[in-house]
Design a protein around this motif. Structure first.
Motif, PDB file in Angstrom:
ATOM      1  N   ILE A  53       0.834  -1.205   0.000  1.00  0.00           N
ATOM      2  CA  ILE A  53       0.000   0.000   0.000  1.00  0.00           C
ATOM      3  C   ILE A  53       0.868   1.255   0.000  1.00  0.00           C
ATOM      4  CG2 ILE A  53      -1.642   1.355   1.359  1.00  0.00           C
ATOM      5  CD1 ILE A  53      -2.746  -1.355   2.393  1.00  0.00           C
ATOM      6  N   GLY A  54       1.866   1.287   0.891  1.00  0.00           N
ATOM      7  CA  GLY A  54       2.709   2.475   1.016  1.00  0.00           C
ATOM      8  C   GLY A  54       3.530   2.736  -0.228  1.00  0.00           C
ATOM      9  N   ALA A  55       4.127   1.684  -0.804  1.00  0.00           N
ATOM     10  CA  ALA A  55       4.967   1.857  -1.984  1.00  0.00           C
ATOM     11  C   ALA A  55       4.160   2.417  -3.145  1.00  0.00           C
ATOM     12  CB  ALA A  55       5.608   0.530  -2.368  1.00  0.00           C
ATOM     13  N   GLU A  56       2.981   1.897  -3.363  1.00  0.00           N
ATOM     14  CA  GLU A  56       2.174   2.381  -4.474  1.00  0.00           C
ATOM     15  C   GLU A  56       1.626   3.779  -4.198  1.00  0.00           C
ATOM     16  OE1 GLU A  56      -0.593  -0.712  -5.573  1.00  0.00           O
ATOM     17  OE2 GLU A  56       1.018  -1.805  -6.609  1.00  0.00           O
ATOM     18  N   GLN A  57       1.355   4.086  -2.920  1.00  0.00           N
ATOM     19  CA  GLN A  57       0.926   5.435  -2.566  1.00  0.00           C
ATOM     20  C   GLN A  57       2.017   6.451  -2.909  1.00  0.00           C
ATOM     21  OE1 GLN A  57      -1.725   6.925  -1.654  1.00  0.00           O
ATOM     22  NE2 GLN A  57      -1.032   8.851  -0.757  1.00  0.00           N
ATOM     23  N   HIS A  58       3.274   6.055  -2.743  1.00  0.00           N
ATOM     24  CA  HIS A  58       4.385   6.977  -2.979  1.00  0.00           C
ATOM     25  C   HIS A  58       4.960   6.861  -4.390  1.00  0.00           C
ATOM     26  CE1 HIS A  58       4.246   8.258   1.137  1.00  0.00           C
ATOM     27  NE2 HIS A  58       4.527   7.062   1.609  1.00  0.00           N
ATOM     28  N   GLY A  59       4.229   6.230  -5.288  1.00  0.00           N
ATOM     29  CA  GLY A  59       4.599   6.261  -6.690  1.00  0.00           C
ATOM     30  C   GLY A  59       5.495   5.157  -7.199  1.00  0.00           C
ATOM     31  N   TRP A  60       5.700   4.110  -6.417  1.00  0.00           N
ATOM     32  CA  TRP A  60       6.505   2.990  -6.895  1.00  0.00           C
ATOM     33  C   TRP A  60       5.744   2.246  -7.990  1.00  0.00           C
ATOM     34  CZ3 TRP A  60      10.763   0.481  -3.902  1.00  0.00           C
ATOM     35  CH2 TRP A  60      11.220   1.300  -2.852  1.00  0.00           C
ATOM     36  N   SER A  61       6.482   1.584  -8.870  1.00  0.00           N
ATOM     37  CA  SER A  61       5.837   0.714  -9.852  1.00  0.00           C
ATOM     38  C   SER A  61       5.273  -0.507  -9.138  1.00  0.00           C
ATOM     39  CB  SER A  61       6.846   0.264 -10.917  1.00  0.00           C
ATOM     40  OG  SER A  61       7.809  -0.624 -10.348  1.00  0.00           O
ATOM     41  N   ALA A  62       4.313  -1.169  -9.785  1.00  0.00           N
ATOM     42  CA  ALA A  62       3.708  -2.353  -9.175  1.00  0.00           C
ATOM     43  C   ALA A  62       4.751  -3.437  -8.929  1.00  0.00           C
ATOM     44  CB  ALA A  62       2.589  -2.882 -10.064  1.00  0.00           C
ATOM     45  N   ALA A  63       5.657  -3.623  -9.894  1.00  0.00           N
ATOM     46  CA  ALA A  63       6.682  -4.673  -9.752  1.00  0.00           C
ATOM     47  C   ALA A  63       7.625  -4.377  -8.592  1.00  0.00           C
ATOM     48  CB  ALA A  63       7.471  -4.809 -11.051  1.00  0.00           C
ATOM     49  N   ALA A  64       8.083  -3.127  -8.479  1.00  0.00           N
ATOM     50  CA  ALA A  64       8.997  -2.763  -7.392  1.00  0.00           C
ATOM     51  C   ALA A  64       8.298  -2.847  -6.043  1.00  0.00           C
ATOM     52  CB  ALA A  64       9.545  -1.356  -7.624  1.00  0.00           C
ATOM     53  N   ALA A  65       7.036  -2.447  -5.982  1.00  0.00           N
ATOM     54  CA  ALA A  65       6.274  -2.530  -4.731  1.00  0.00           C
ATOM     55  C   ALA A  65       6.151  -3.974  -4.272  1.00  0.00           C
ATOM     56  CB  ALA A  65       4.889  -1.912  -4.925  1.00  0.00           C
ATOM     57  N   GLU A  66       5.887  -4.881  -5.211  1.00  0.00           N
ATOM     58  CA  GLU A  66       5.779  -6.300  -4.861  1.00  0.00           C
ATOM     59  C   GLU A  66       7.124  -6.862  -4.416  1.00  0.00           C
ATOM     60  OE1 GLU A  66       4.068  -8.318  -8.156  1.00  0.00           O
ATOM     61  OE2 GLU A  66       2.078  -7.431  -7.874  1.00  0.00           O
ATOM     62  N   GLN A  67       8.200  -6.451  -5.069  1.00  0.00           N
ATOM     63  CA  GLN A  67       9.533  -6.912  -4.667  1.00  0.00           C
ATOM     64  C   GLN A  67       9.852  -6.491  -3.240  1.00  0.00           C
ATOM     65  OE1 GLN A  67      11.731  -5.083  -7.873  1.00  0.00           O
ATOM     66  NE2 GLN A  67      12.054  -7.031  -8.924  1.00  0.00           N
ATOM     67  N   LEU A  68       9.555  -5.245  -2.916  1.00  0.00           N
ATOM     68  CA  LEU A  68       9.850  -4.756  -1.573  1.00  0.00           C
ATOM     69  C   LEU A  68       8.969  -5.440  -0.538  1.00  0.00           C
ATOM     70  CD1 LEU A  68      11.650  -2.773  -0.049  1.00  0.00           C
ATOM     71  CD2 LEU A  68       9.851  -1.048  -0.289  1.00  0.00           C
ATOM     72  N   ALA A  69       7.702  -5.643  -0.860  1.00  0.00           N
ATOM     73  CA  ALA A  69       6.791  -6.321   0.071  1.00  0.00           C
ATOM     74  C   ALA A  69       7.256  -7.746   0.347  1.00  0.00           C
ATOM     75  CB  ALA A  69       5.370  -6.327  -0.499  1.00  0.00           C
ATOM     76  N   CYS A  70       7.677  -8.455  -0.702  1.00  0.00           N
ATOM     77  CA  CYS A  70       8.181  -9.818  -0.524  1.00  0.00           C
ATOM     78  C   CYS A  70       9.477  -9.827   0.290  1.00  0.00           C
ATOM     79  CB  CYS A  70       8.413 -10.474  -1.879  1.00  0.00           C
ATOM     80  SG  CYS A  70       6.898 -10.872  -2.788  1.00  0.00           S
ATOM     81  N   ALA A  71      10.329  -8.838   0.061  1.00  0.00           N
ATOM     82  CA  ALA A  71      11.578  -8.756   0.818  1.00  0.00           C
ATOM     83  C   ALA A  71      11.299  -8.645   2.314  1.00  0.00           C
ATOM     84  CB  ALA A  71      12.399  -7.560   0.346  1.00  0.00           C
ATOM     85  N   ILE A  72      10.399  -7.753   2.687  1.00  0.00           N
ATOM     86  CA  ILE A  72      10.096  -7.569   4.115  1.00  0.00           C
ATOM     87  C   ILE A  72       9.476  -8.826   4.695  1.00  0.00           C
ATOM     88  CG2 ILE A  72       8.830  -6.190   5.797  1.00  0.00           C
ATOM     89  CD1 ILE A  72      11.190  -4.808   4.199  1.00  0.00           C
ATOM     90  N   GLU A  73       8.598  -9.479   3.939  1.00  0.00           N
ATOM     91  CA  GLU A  73       7.977 -10.705   4.436  1.00  0.00           C
ATOM     92  C   GLU A  73       9.016 -11.812   4.596  1.00  0.00           C
ATOM     93  OE1 GLU A  73       5.061 -13.205   5.963  1.00  0.00           O
ATOM     94  OE2 GLU A  73       5.173 -11.029   5.741  1.00  0.00           O
ATOM     95  N   PHE A  74       9.959 -11.915   3.679  1.00  0.00           N
ATOM     96  CA  PHE A  74      11.000 -12.939   3.799  1.00  0.00           C
ATOM     97  C   PHE A  74      11.909 -12.673   5.002  1.00  0.00           C
ATOM     98  CE2 PHE A  74      10.867 -13.990  -1.036  1.00  0.00           C
ATOM     99  CZ  PHE A  74       9.801 -14.841  -0.820  1.00  0.00           C
TER     100      PHE A  74
END
Length: 306
Positions: A53-74
């Motif tokens: 939610i935060g990454a896309e709110q701040h203008g990240w691409s969908a792919a980069a937002a998903e990468q960062l979300a997966c990184a934090i979850e891992f």
């Protein structure tokens, strides 16, 4: 911004986590099975949803937002695998299943955690690949602070050494801020690095991470004391047995419940201050309103059944 329904976010994240899982068909069978076990029994995905939610709110691409979300979850899942080891909490169950080390052995569990951490760093690097150099440097600093000796690793060391401390509620809170709060710091601050936030805003954001971490850990401490392992989905009643930090043990259950409610008040005041600075932080308030039961579910209702 209107938040996407949490079930839709969860479905999207489960797909992304499966795609980015650090395994393949030719991986060593035990390691592959351990990683697949972790992927097939996800938790609430609170942090990953908030990152997305935060990454896309701040203008990240969908792919980069998903990468960062997966990184934090891992990072989060790896910390749980290590926490459960016999040399740490010696747990038996996690998320309603035997712990990875119980099913696949200690060595495979450690390797699975290392594989997740390695993949998480790679995904975070890819997510920030196209960011300005100053933002990339800030991300490295944030990762080092949250995961290193001043954050998650240091907090776990103090967790293991808790019996040799004064065992006070202040020490319990200090450890919770270092461990649980550190992961929320990654969750909130990393996506926000793309936003031109003022120093005041960043101070409020850091305070929010601390409060969310304390709230989440306080609820978990209450569940450890009050719920059975079956009801909680993981091994409970361990903190007292192993002399580990637990707010409910340090203060008593009624006072811990009161602290949980007070933390919610502090969170809402902090969110109000952020929104007074800029409306771009309203997604944090909306997320807390939508997912507060997931962030730190009060155990009053759960303990009636227990």
């Amino acid at each position: 911004m209107r938040l996407v329904a949490l079930p839709a976010l969860r479905a999207r994240l489960l797909d992304a986590l499966d795609r980015h899982l650090p395994t393949h068909a030719h991986a060593e069978p035990s390691l592959r099975a351990a990683l697949r076990q972790l992927a097939s029994h996800p938790g609430k995905l609170v942090r990953a949803q908030l990152v997305l939610i935060g990454a896309e709110q701040h203008g990240w691409s969908a792919a980069a937002a998903e990468q960062l979300a997966c990184a934090i979850e891992f990072f989060h899942v790896a910390s749980l695998v290590l926490d459960d080891l016999p040399c740490m909490d010696n747990a038996e169950t996690r998320r309603g299943q035997p712990c990875v080390h119980r099913r696949h052995g200690d060595a495979t569990a450690i390797l699975a955690a290392l594989a997740l951490i390695n993949r998480a760093y790679a995904l975070a690097g890819e997510a920030f690949l196209r960011a300005p150099r100053t933002v990339r440097r800030a991300a490295v600093t944030c990762l080092h602070r949250a995961l290193g000796h001043a954050g998650l690793v240091g907090g776990q060391a103090w967790d293991l050494a808790f019996a040799r401390t004064d065992r006070s509620s202040r020490t319990v809170a200090k450890i919770a801020a270092a461990k649980t709060g550190a992961l929320f710091e990654l969750t909130v601050l990393l996506p926000a690095l793309a936003a031109p936030a003022s120093g005041v805003e960043r101070r409020w954001l850091r305070a929010l991470c601390v409060y969310w971490g304390l709230q989440f850990q306080a609820a978990d401490d209450l569940r450890d004391v009050l719920l059975t392992s079956v009801a909680a989905g993981k091994t409970t009643q361990r903190d007292q047995l192993m002399a580990r930090p637990n707010l409910a043990l340090a203060l008593g259950v009624p006072a811990a419940r009161h602290r949980l409610a007070r933390l919610d008040t502090q969170i809402r005041r902090t969110l109000h201050q952020l929104n007074a600075c800029s409306s771009r932080w309203d997604y944090l308030r909306q997320f807390h309103d939508t997912a507060s039961a997931l962030l730190a579910r009060p155990v009053e209702a759960e303990t009636v059944a227990a």
